[in-house]
Scaffold this motif. Structure first.
Motif, mmCIF file in Angstrom:
data_model
loop_
_atom_site.group_PDB
_atom_site.id
_atom_site.type_symbol
_atom_site.label_atom_id
_atom_site.label_comp_id
_atom_site.label_asym_id
_atom_site.label_seq_id
_atom_site.Cartn_x
_atom_site.Cartn_y
_atom_site.Cartn_z
ATOM 1 N N GLY A 252 0.842 -1.148 -0.107
ATOM 2 C CA GLY A 252 0.068 0.143 0.071
ATOM 3 C C GLY A 252 0.898 1.199 -0.015
ATOM 4 N N ASN A 253 0.267 2.239 0.026
ATOM 5 C CA ASN A 253 0.845 3.732 0.098
ATOM 6 C C ASN A 253 1.388 3.951 1.422
ATOM 7 N N GLU A 254 2.032 4.914 1.505
ATOM 8 C CA GLU A 254 2.358 5.727 2.798
ATOM 9 C C GLU A 254 1.152 6.397 3.113
ATOM 10 N N LEU A 255 0.984 6.496 4.429
ATOM 11 C CA LEU A 255 -0.218 7.244 4.875
ATOM 12 C C LEU A 255 -1.500 6.516 4.436
ATOM 13 N N GLY A 256 -1.446 5.185 4.281
ATOM 14 C CA GLY A 256 -2.423 4.320 3.547
ATOM 15 C C GLY A 256 -3.412 4.056 4.808
ATOM 16 N N PRO A 278 -1.789 1.600 -4.552
ATOM 17 C CA PRO A 278 -1.627 1.851 -5.957
ATOM 18 C C PRO A 278 -2.619 0.853 -6.813
ATOM 19 N N GLY A 279 -3.026 -0.208 -6.594
ATOM 20 C CA GLY A 279 -4.039 -1.152 -7.078
ATOM 21 C C GLY A 279 -3.164 -2.232 -8.181
ATOM 22 N N ILE A 280 -4.026 -2.896 -8.589
ATOM 23 C CA ILE A 280 -3.204 -3.818 -9.488
ATOM 24 C C ILE A 280 -3.935 -3.815 -10.847
ATOM 25 N N PRO A 281 -3.055 -3.652 -11.994
ATOM 26 C CA PRO A 281 -3.535 -3.467 -13.453
ATOM 27 C C PRO A 281 -4.482 -4.550 -13.838
ATOM 28 N N PRO A 282 -5.424 -4.280 -14.629
ATOM 29 C CA PRO A 282 -6.315 -5.631 -14.929
ATOM 30 C C PRO A 282 -5.715 -6.434 -15.546
ATOM 31 N N VAL A 330 -6.547 0.839 -10.377
ATOM 32 C CA VAL A 330 -5.252 1.486 -10.223
ATOM 33 C C VAL A 330 -5.428 2.875 -9.711
ATOM 34 N N GLU A 331 -4.728 3.266 -8.662
ATOM 35 C CA GLU A 331 -4.735 4.403 -7.919
ATOM 36 C C GLU A 331 -5.854 4.447 -6.948
#
Length: 344
Positions: A252-256, A278-282, A330-331
């Motif tokens: 995950g992101n910082e400050l997630g 950030p998610g996972i691309p399809p 994504v994101e």
């Protein structure tokens, strides 16, 4: 309409007899008695000749071919006899049997090709994953042997790195063994009454330092205060929850934010692990449960892990008769979801 040899022979005999009688009516001097005799004779002879030709030369030979294919199919596959359609036309039976047999054989060939490709990829992945920690530990140890052991600071640093590489190798081998045992059914699940809320909170406590280092919050959302009971193998479900929550924090992101949600329906507890990373691309979603598959290989290596965690999760949940699904943008983040049987 299904035509048997007798019906075909009867129709052809009637046709031949009718043509013969029609022809003879134009011949002068032919009496009705002669027409009768010729008609009966031509009918009888035509019937038996056609019947013999169709029955012995065609139908019986084709039926032999059908029986051979049918016997081979019975040996190769488990087929319900009720599923075999009875038909007196052997040409149709032969066509159907050949079609079914070839279709199944083609599926077997495709499956063998897929397994062969999977075997090659797996061997390549295992070789690569084993090579990395082995070569790293070798490099540190040989450097020490070549003289660096005399420098106390270098010695301690290199021994620590070598130990870390060997720890990674040990974790990889353990995961490989665990995955192999799960796939072959050697690991027997010990189902009991498990408090999923308590397990989740314990995992939060264990991952507190990792979450703090990334400034990530861990939240449990449940339908009511108190325990949430499910039917599960306690040890294995802890492994599943730890893997999914730890991945959500690490990737995950910082400050997630990581949220574990426990929802109820009539017979199940629906478990969701959601992050805002950030998610996972399809294009990767269909493969993330494969062994050693990494969405971003370089970043995954930096965060540790063996690349087998999600494959192990999938097999453990399969043993619980549960299916894990993943949704990601994504994101926007990723959500893993599965169901476990409720116990009151």
């Amino acid at each position: 309409m299904s035509l048997s040899p007798r019906i075909i022979a009867l129709l052809l005999a009637c046709l031949i007899s009718s043509l013969t009688l029609t022809f003879l009516t134009f011949v002068e001097g032919v009496t009705s008695t002669m027409l009768f005799v010729v008609g009966v004779s031509s009918f009888v002879l035509s019937f038996f000749l056609v019947f013999y030709a169709i029955e012995l030369l065609v139908f019986r030979e084709v039926n032999k071919m059908y029986k051979t294919i049918h016997q081979l199919k019975i040996r190769d596959f488990t087929i319900s006899r009720k599923a075999i359609i009875k038909n007196t036309n052997p040409f149709k039976k032969l066509n159907d049997e050949i079609f079914v047999y070839v279709a199944k054989k083609q599926k077997e060939i495709d499956e063998l090709k897929r397994l062969e490709q999977f075997r090659r990829e797996f061997l390549a992945d295992v070789s690569h994953e084993l090579k990395t920690p082995i070569f790293a530990a070798q490099g540190f140890i040989h450097t020490l042997i070549d003289g660096a052991v005399d420098d106390e600071n270098v010695r301690d640093k290199f021994l620590s790195k070598a130990a870390k590489s060997l720890d990674g190798l040990d974790a990889l081998v353990k995961d490989l063994v665990a995955l192999s045992q799960l796939e072959t059914g050697e690991v027997k699940m010990s189902f009991g009454r498990v408090d999923l809320a308590d397990i989740t909170q314990e995992i939060f406590d264990q991952l507190e330092d990792i979450a703090r280092s990334k400034h990530t919050s861990l939240t449990l959302s449940k339908p009511h205060p108190g325990p949430v009971w499910v039917k599960a193998d306690s040890q294995r479900i802890v492994q599943v929850m730890t893997n999914l929550i730890e991945n959500a924090v690490k990737y995950g992101n910082e400050l997630g934010r990581v949220v574990v949600t426990l929802e109820e329906d009539k017979k199940h507890i629906i478990v969701s692990i959601r992050d805002n990373g950030p998610g996972i691309p399809p294009e990767h979603l269909s493969r993330i449960f494969e062994r050693f598959y990494r969405v971003e290989k370089s970043r995954s290596k930096d965060r540790g892990g063996t690349g087998l965690g999600l494959a192990i999760v999938k097999h453990i949940l399969s043993a619980h008769k549960a299916k894990i699904t993943v949704m990601s943008k994504v994101e926007k983040g990723t959500t893993f979801r599965f169901k476990l049987e409720r116990m009151d």
